[in-house]
Design a protein around this motif. Structure first.
Motif, PDB file in Angstrom:
ATOM      1  N   LEU A   1       0.862  -1.083  -0.031  1.00  0.00           N
ATOM      2  CA  LEU A   1      -0.016   0.009  -0.090  1.00  0.00           C
ATOM      3  C   LEU A   1       0.832   1.151   0.100  1.00  0.00           C
ATOM      4  O   LEU A   1       1.870   1.353   0.752  1.00  0.00           O
ATOM      5  N   GLN A   2       0.814   2.060  -0.993  1.00  0.00           N
ATOM      6  CA  GLN A   2       1.618   3.250  -1.024  1.00  0.00           C
ATOM      7  C   GLN A   2       0.406   4.355  -0.837  1.00  0.00           C
ATOM      8  O   GLN A   2      -0.612   4.779  -1.460  1.00  0.00           O
ATOM      9  N   LEU A   3       0.522   5.231   0.154  1.00  0.00           N
ATOM     10  CA  LEU A   3      -0.096   6.326   0.756  1.00  0.00           C
ATOM     11  C   LEU A   3       0.527   7.665   0.303  1.00  0.00           C
ATOM     12  O   LEU A   3       1.674   7.877   0.410  1.00  0.00           O
ATOM     13  N   ILE A   4      -0.189   8.517  -0.459  1.00  0.00           N
ATOM     14  CA  ILE A   4       0.542   9.693  -0.900  1.00  0.00           C
ATOM     15  C   ILE A   4       0.015  10.585  -0.093  1.00  0.00           C
ATOM     16  O   ILE A   4      -1.209  11.110   0.115  1.00  0.00           O
ATOM     17  N   ILE A   5       0.878  11.313   0.684  1.00  0.00           N
ATOM     18  CA  ILE A   5       0.696  12.405   1.503  1.00  0.00           C
ATOM     19  C   ILE A   5       0.578  13.649   0.815  1.00  0.00           C
ATOM     20  O   ILE A   5      -0.414  14.575   1.071  1.00  0.00           O
ATOM     21  N   ASP A   6       1.564  13.861  -0.018  1.00  0.00           N
ATOM     22  CA  ASP A   6       1.365  15.304  -0.719  1.00  0.00           C
ATOM     23  C   ASP A   6       2.295  14.735  -2.203  1.00  0.00           C
ATOM     24  O   ASP A   6       3.473  14.060  -2.091  1.00  0.00           O
ATOM     25  N   GLY A   7       2.064  15.391  -3.167  1.00  0.00           N
ATOM     26  CA  GLY A   7       2.703  15.318  -4.494  1.00  0.00           C
ATOM     27  C   GLY A   7       1.921  15.034  -5.935  1.00  0.00           C
ATOM     28  O   GLY A   7       0.752  14.895  -5.738  1.00  0.00           O
ATOM     29  N   GLU A   8       2.679  14.786  -6.972  1.00  0.00           N
ATOM     30  CA  GLU A   8       1.966  14.483  -8.316  1.00  0.00           C
ATOM     31  C   GLU A   8       2.714  13.515  -9.182  1.00  0.00           C
ATOM     32  O   GLU A   8       4.024  13.620  -8.771  1.00  0.00           O
ATOM     33  N   GLY A   9       2.228  13.130  -9.718  1.00  0.00           N
ATOM     34  CA  GLY A   9       2.969  12.071 -10.721  1.00  0.00           C
ATOM     35  C   GLY A   9       1.807  10.781 -11.541  1.00  0.00           C
ATOM     36  O   GLY A   9       0.748  11.115 -11.390  1.00  0.00           O
TER      37      GLY A   9
ATOM     38  N   PHE B   1       6.141   3.642 -10.700  1.00  0.00           N
ATOM     39  CA  PHE B   1       5.574   5.182 -10.453  1.00  0.00           C
ATOM     40  C   PHE B   1       6.606   6.042 -10.684  1.00  0.00           C
ATOM     41  O   PHE B   1       8.005   5.933 -10.433  1.00  0.00           O
ATOM     42  N   HIS B   2       6.186   7.245 -11.246  1.00  0.00           N
ATOM     43  CA  HIS B   2       6.971   8.332 -11.519  1.00  0.00           C
ATOM     44  C   HIS B   2       6.635   9.562 -10.979  1.00  0.00           C
ATOM     45  O   HIS B   2       5.097  10.096 -11.209  1.00  0.00           O
ATOM     46  N   PHE B   3       7.240  10.569 -10.131  1.00  0.00           N
ATOM     47  CA  PHE B   3       6.765  11.593  -9.654  1.00  0.00           C
ATOM     48  C   PHE B   3       7.192  13.003 -10.206  1.00  0.00           C
ATOM     49  O   PHE B   3       8.348  13.234 -10.425  1.00  0.00           O
ATOM     50  N   SER B   4       6.349  13.697 -10.650  1.00  0.00           N
ATOM     51  CA  SER B   4       6.678  15.032 -11.428  1.00  0.00           C
ATOM     52  C   SER B   4       6.797  16.240 -10.583  1.00  0.00           C
ATOM     53  O   SER B   4       7.126  17.236 -10.935  1.00  0.00           O
ATOM     54  N   LYS B   5       6.673  16.061  -9.235  1.00  0.00           N
ATOM     55  CA  LYS B   5       7.014  17.086  -8.232  1.00  0.00           C
ATOM     56  C   LYS B   5       7.629  16.352  -7.019  1.00  0.00           C
ATOM     57  O   LYS B   5       7.389  15.117  -6.959  1.00  0.00           O
ATOM     58  N   GLU B   6       8.133  17.025  -6.071  1.00  0.00           N
ATOM     59  CA  GLU B   6       8.392  16.238  -4.656  1.00  0.00           C
ATOM     60  C   GLU B   6       7.173  15.746  -3.949  1.00  0.00           C
ATOM     61  O   GLU B   6       6.287  16.302  -3.890  1.00  0.00           O
ATOM     62  N   THR B   7       7.420  14.588  -3.602  1.00  0.00           N
ATOM     63  CA  THR B   7       6.402  13.559  -3.192  1.00  0.00           C
ATOM     64  C   THR B   7       6.779  13.030  -1.788  1.00  0.00           C
ATOM     65  O   THR B   7       7.742  12.552  -1.839  1.00  0.00           O
ATOM     66  N   ILE B   8       5.774  12.997  -0.816  1.00  0.00           N
ATOM     67  CA  ILE B   8       5.926  12.450   0.308  1.00  0.00           C
ATOM     68  C   ILE B   8       5.100  11.290   0.569  1.00  0.00           C
ATOM     69  O   ILE B   8       3.914  11.282   0.083  1.00  0.00           O
ATOM     70  N   THR B   9       5.545  10.023   0.754  1.00  0.00           N
ATOM     71  CA  THR B   9       4.910   8.699   0.732  1.00  0.00           C
ATOM     72  C   THR B   9       5.100   7.896   2.142  1.00  0.00           C
ATOM     73  O   THR B   9       6.059   7.950   2.704  1.00  0.00           O
ATOM     74  N   ILE B  10       3.972   7.288   2.516  1.00  0.00           N
ATOM     75  CA  ILE B  10       4.139   6.242   3.437  1.00  0.00           C
ATOM     76  C   ILE B  10       3.883   4.935   2.641  1.00  0.00           C
ATOM     77  O   ILE B  10       2.798   4.784   1.956  1.00  0.00           O
ATOM     78  N   ASP B  11       4.690   4.148   2.581  1.00  0.00           N
ATOM     79  CA  ASP B  11       4.784   2.731   2.002  1.00  0.00           C
ATOM     80  C   ASP B  11       4.628   1.546   3.013  1.00  0.00           C
ATOM     81  O   ASP B  11       5.581   1.537   4.030  1.00  0.00           O
ATOM     82  N   ALA B  12       3.765   0.729   2.619  1.00  0.00           N
ATOM     83  CA  ALA B  12       3.810  -0.502   3.581  1.00  0.00           C
ATOM     84  C   ALA B  12       3.564  -1.831   2.809  1.00  0.00           C
ATOM     85  O   ALA B  12       2.991  -1.847   1.722  1.00  0.00           O
ATOM     86  N   LYS B  13       4.551  -2.629   3.281  1.00  0.00           N
ATOM     87  CA  LYS B  13       4.415  -3.996   2.565  1.00  0.00           C
ATOM     88  C   LYS B  13       3.491  -5.169   3.617  1.00  0.00           C
ATOM     89  O   LYS B  13       4.033  -5.083   4.732  1.00  0.00           O
ATOM     90  N   PHE B  14       2.664  -5.855   3.290  1.00  0.00           N
ATOM     91  CA  PHE B  14       2.057  -6.866   4.134  1.00  0.00           C
ATOM     92  C   PHE B  14       1.536  -8.176   3.472  1.00  0.00           C
ATOM     93  O   PHE B  14       1.472  -8.188   2.341  1.00  0.00           O
ATOM     94  N   SER B  15       1.255  -8.949   4.255  1.00  0.00           N
ATOM     95  CA  SER B  15       0.654 -10.485   4.062  1.00  0.00           C
ATOM     96  C   SER B  15      -0.779 -10.341   4.458  1.00  0.00           C
ATOM     97  O   SER B  15      -1.168  -9.714   5.363  1.00  0.00           O
TER      98      SER B  15
END
Length: 289
Positions: free
Chosen positions: A34-42, A69-83
């Motif tokens: 799960l990739q959560l976008i806090i702020d950014g674009e792409g 994924f490709h980000f066209s501006k500075e982007t803040i993410t929270i990334d989680a890997k899970f089963s």
């Protein structure tokens, strides 16, 4: 003895800040992400389809599905890997979540990252279990609007419903006026109560006074700004209705350190792998460009 949730286990979590024109090349893996976008674009590409990157949205990557994924501006993410267990896999796969999914409970995911960060610094056997359960609850809450049969799944999975103060109308009023000058008299007049009755109501329901609760709300929101935005300390103070000197003093008194130190402490975990399952190994990290 490990104490982990049997339906969902968070294997790894990180906050990753991407520079403009950076991203991750096409790859797959044998776990969910799960990739959560806090702020950014792409642009995010999943299994040959492209989707816009949107703030306050998340993207779920299923097992063995190619994505990049490709980000066209500075982007803040929270990334989680899970089963996931089989019943939750069926739930996720039947929800048709390919593409951007609006996250209304974004604070829950931020709190889970904060718990993961705390566990990285001071490991605690119960924290991974708390993170598993919290992540599952947040994930299912996010899926609620997408799945018409959510209530039957909720009963089947026996997910506890947590009581919060969100339904208390006075709390909503305070949250909507964090930046404004709010007095007890103005708030009482807004709801048609005597100020003394309002104090009694807060103490009965929340164990504190309205103005003390407002201060706590402001400080918690300010802490979130410090951790997840690039606003200056003075800008953050203004956004939550504090003067800068008072904000600094309050942080020292209530949080044990000044605002700049709170921000610097969070920066030490940005981009750092937080492994919640000791046996979890990423055989080959996808290339970041």
């Amino acid at each position: 003895m490990k104490v982990r949730d049997s339906q969902l286990q968070v294997l790894w979590m990180a906050r990753i800040d991407y520079l403009k024109n950076s991203g991750v090349k096409m790859h797959t893996h044998d776990f969910y992400q799960l990739q959560l976008i806090i702020d950014g674009e792409g642009i995010i590409e999943i299994n040959g389809q492209s989707y816009p990157v949107l703030a306050n949205h998340c993207y779920i990557f299923e097992k063995n599905i190619p994505h990049e994924f490709h980000f066209s501006k500075e982007t803040i993410t929270i990334d989680a890997k899970f089963s996931l267990s089989k019943d939750l896999i069926q739930l996720i796969e039947s929800s048709n979540l390919m593409g951007a999914c609006k996250v209304n409970n974004i604070d829950e995911f931020k709190q889970l990252f904060q718990l993961s960060s705390a566990n990285l610094k001071n490991p605690n056997n119960l924290l991974p279990f708390q993170i598993d359960v919290g992540f599952k609850s947040a994930l299912l809450g996010m899926l609620q609007d997408k799945i018409t049969e959510y209530n039957s799944f909720k009963n089947q999975l026996k997910i506890p419903v947590r009581e919060t103060d969100e339904g208390f109308p006075m709390v909503q009023y305070l949250k909507q006026n964090l930046q404004s000058k709010v007095s007890l008299e103005e708030m009482a007049a807004h709801f048609g109560f005597h100020p003394h009755y309002l104090i009694e109501l807060f103490k009965k329901n929340l164990g504190t006074t309205p103005m003390q609760y407002l201060q706590s709300l402001r400080l918690e929101k300010a802490k979130e700004y410090l951790e997840f935005t690039s606003y200056s300390v003075s800008e953050i103070a203004e956004l939550v209705g504090f003067t800068t000197p008072y904000f600094s003093r309050l942080c020292c008194e209530r949080l044990g350190m000044p605002p700049t130190q709170i921000r610097e402490q969070m920066r030490t975990v940005v981009g750092k792998d937080i492994v919640l399952e000791q046996d979890f190994i990423i055989d080959s990290q996808p290339s970041i460009y």
